[in-house]
Scaffold this active site. Structure first.
Site, PDB file in Angstrom:
ATOM      1  N   HIS A 157      41.613 -29.036 -84.193  1.00 63.11           N
ATOM      2  CA  HIS A 157      42.996 -28.689 -83.850  1.00 63.11           C
ATOM      3  C   HIS A 157      43.335 -29.013 -82.398  1.00 63.11           C
ATOM      4  O   HIS A 157      44.496 -29.031 -82.026  1.00 63.11           O
ATOM      5  CB  HIS A 157      43.241 -27.202 -84.117  1.00 63.11           C
ATOM      6  CG  HIS A 157      43.272 -26.875 -85.587  1.00 63.11           C
ATOM      7  ND1 HIS A 157      44.442 -26.666 -86.278  1.00 63.11           N
ATOM      8  CD2 HIS A 157      42.285 -26.758 -86.491  1.00 63.11           C
ATOM      9  CE1 HIS A 157      44.171 -26.421 -87.549  1.00 63.11           C
ATOM     10  NE2 HIS A 157      42.852 -26.468 -87.707  1.00 63.11           N
ATOM     11  N   ASP A 363      47.708 -30.655 -75.012  1.00 62.14           N
ATOM     12  CA  ASP A 363      47.815 -29.859 -76.239  1.00 62.14           C
ATOM     13  C   ASP A 363      47.465 -30.745 -77.430  1.00 62.14           C
ATOM     14  O   ASP A 363      47.926 -31.896 -77.494  1.00 62.14           O
ATOM     15  CB  ASP A 363      49.261 -29.357 -76.385  1.00 62.14           C
ATOM     16  CG  ASP A 363      49.332 -27.956 -76.962  1.00 62.14           C
ATOM     17  OD1 ASP A 363      48.448 -27.598 -77.747  1.00 62.14           O
ATOM     18  OD2 ASP A 363      50.289 -27.229 -76.643  1.00 62.14           O
TER      19      ASP A 363
END
Ligand code: ADQ
Length: 462
Positions: A157, A363
């Site tokens: 992720h 991110d």
């Protein structure tokens, strides 16, 4: 349809659809369809939990939710230690915040072995296993060591770092080899996958053909699977009658424009830099005094880790400085709150915001940026100011993309966003929404599972 087994650090509460994130809902939908198991840490710490690790099982709609307690030492070394003080900062390009202790790595490996020990006897020969995120990189190796031959997929992720950063990690090659024990490894974006391939080639001399690795007697495929949100659900939430919190917010704005940011309180999210940009904006454009409010919602996480207490202090101080300097008796430019907000309300807050300010320093994807877009009023949408270092920047091309380290650049984007005419806002918004409708979290989950089951990796070049 083969049974699906999901493994992640934490397991969502069975039946708790409302508060769970899109990821939990998507994975749970798949589990409910095929029948399955979701295994992870209960979040509880208990002395003696390692002597005879017991798994507690709750069955709910065709799915066994299996949770395991950890000892205080295991939780400290595995979760606070290796996962969140070594891997998390390093993978987010912050080697200065990275702390390695061999002891933590041993704890990390130990907990992965506990999960493997509990999972292996539950498996049936044609189950497929989907492991999530950086906490569980060695799990496939531990399962293989127990003779497990099932298909095992892994989805990361968070970003995969550049090879020279990854090589900072002691035992880096062992961690990389662990990934080759999966049949499929999924990344959020192509550059993250390319970083991993470059590392294998440069550091380990492993030959990678396209997305296929053949090494150590195994074949492993790599693929790009950008995660997304439940777009329809967010649109539905945003269009439903407003909750009382959303009405309170609107009343409190007294007609001022809202610039909204929503993040877990984490140093990767660039919150202090963002608040500094708000201060610089007010300095340069006094005509905006008392004309807008910047609301930063940031629930605290990982509080046992000192860097997280530090970031909280830093953000509170930055907000205090800007408010002290520019605020008035009836207006504070920055509101900073640590509350967690239900997703339906969040959709209303996104819709109320003229500007969504999403400026992480790094991110993996960033779901907030996608949620902000999906929640907009199509006739009068707001503007997304988005860091080019969020994985989602590769998809959300209609956003005003910024370098979050360049404060003046962010200030410029804020001004452009506040002044953007409606036609341009609509022209930027429509293709983004269309994209999010086509590539939602359900499609992400289907693509991954299909690739894992059908020898067919979809390497999207997003
Ligand atoms: P996170 O770092 O947690 O996720 P993000 O993708 O933005 O980052 O997801 C956060 C989720 O939490 C969003 O769904 C958001 O709505 C929710 N949230 C944030 N603040 C909230 C609040 N105050 N109240 C309620 N909900 C809130 C990690 C990676 C990301 C990657 C995701 C999924 O770091 O890059 O996108 O996993 O893969």
């Amino acid at each position: 349809m083969p049974r699906l087994i999901a493994v992640s650090n934490r397991v969502p509460k069975p039946g708790d659809r409302y508060t769970s994130g899109g990821l939990s809902v998507a994975v749970r939908d798949a589990l409910e369809k095929s029948g399955g198991v979701w295994l992870g840490w209960s979040g509880a710490v208990r002395e003696g939990a390692d002597v005879e690790p017991t798994a507690e099982t709750t069955r709910w709609r065709n799915v066994d939710y299996v949770t395991v307690d950890l000892t205080p030492r295991d939780a400290e070394e595995y979760y606070n230690g290796f996962a969140n003080r070594a891997l998390w900062p390093l993978f987010h390009h912050r080697p200065g915040l990275t702390e390695f202790a061999r002891r933590d790595m041993a704890g990390y490996n130990r907990v992965n072995q506990i999960f493997a020990r509990i999972l292996a006897p539950m498996l049936r020969p044609d189950d497929i296993i989907w492991v999530h995120d950086y906490h569980l990189i060695p799990l496939a190796s531990d399962l293989r060591a127990r003779g497990v031959k099932n298909r095992i997929g892994f989805f990361l992720h968070i970003p995969w770092p550049a090879p020279e950063l990854f090589a900072i990690l002691p035992n880096h090659s062992r961690l990389a080899v662990n990934l080759i024990n999966y049949d499929l490894v999924g990344f959020q974006t192509k550059p993250f996958m390319d970083n991993f391939i470059a590392y294998l080639k440069e550091e380990m001399n492993i030959n990678v053909e396209g997305c296929m690795i053949d090494a150590f007697g195994r074949s492993c495929r790599l693929g790009v699977f950008p995660i997304s949100i439940d777009t329809k659900e967010f649109i539905h939430f945003a269009e439903a009658p407003k909750s009382s919190i959303a009405r309170r917010l609107e009343a409190s704005l007294q007609g001022r424009a809202l610039a909204l940011s929503v993040d877990r309180l984490d140093y990767s999210k660039g919150i202090p830099q963002r608040i500094e940009a708000i201060g610089r904006f007010l300095e340069l454009y006094p005509q905006y005094h008392n004309r807008f409010t910047a609301l930063q919602i940031a629930p605290t996480t990982r509080e046992a880790i000192p860097e997280y207490a530090e970031i909280n202090r830093e953000v509170a101080e930055a907000a205090g400085r800007v408010n002290g300097k520019f605020g008035d008796i009836d207006w504070a430019p920055v509101r900073y709150i640590n509350k967690s907000i239900g997703r339906a309300t969040l959709a209303h807050l996104y819709r109320a915001a003229r500007v969504g300010v999403v400026t992480p320093l790094r991110d993996g994807m960033n779901l907030v940026s996608k949620e902000y877009v999906a929640s907009q009023d199509p006739r009068d949408p707001g503007v997304l100011v988005l860091s080019r270092f969020a994985g989602s920047a590769r998809e959300l091309r209609g956003a005003l993309q910024v370098n979050p380290y360049d404060i003046d650049g962010v200030v410029h984007a804020l001004r452009t966003a506040f002044e953007m005419p409606r036609e341009e806002r609509i022209a930027r918004f429509e293709p983004m929404l269309q994209h999010l409708r086509a590539f939602d979290v359900h499609k992400w989950r289907q693509d991954f599972i299909e690739a894992l089951t059908q020898d067919n990796v979809l390497a999207m070049s997003a």
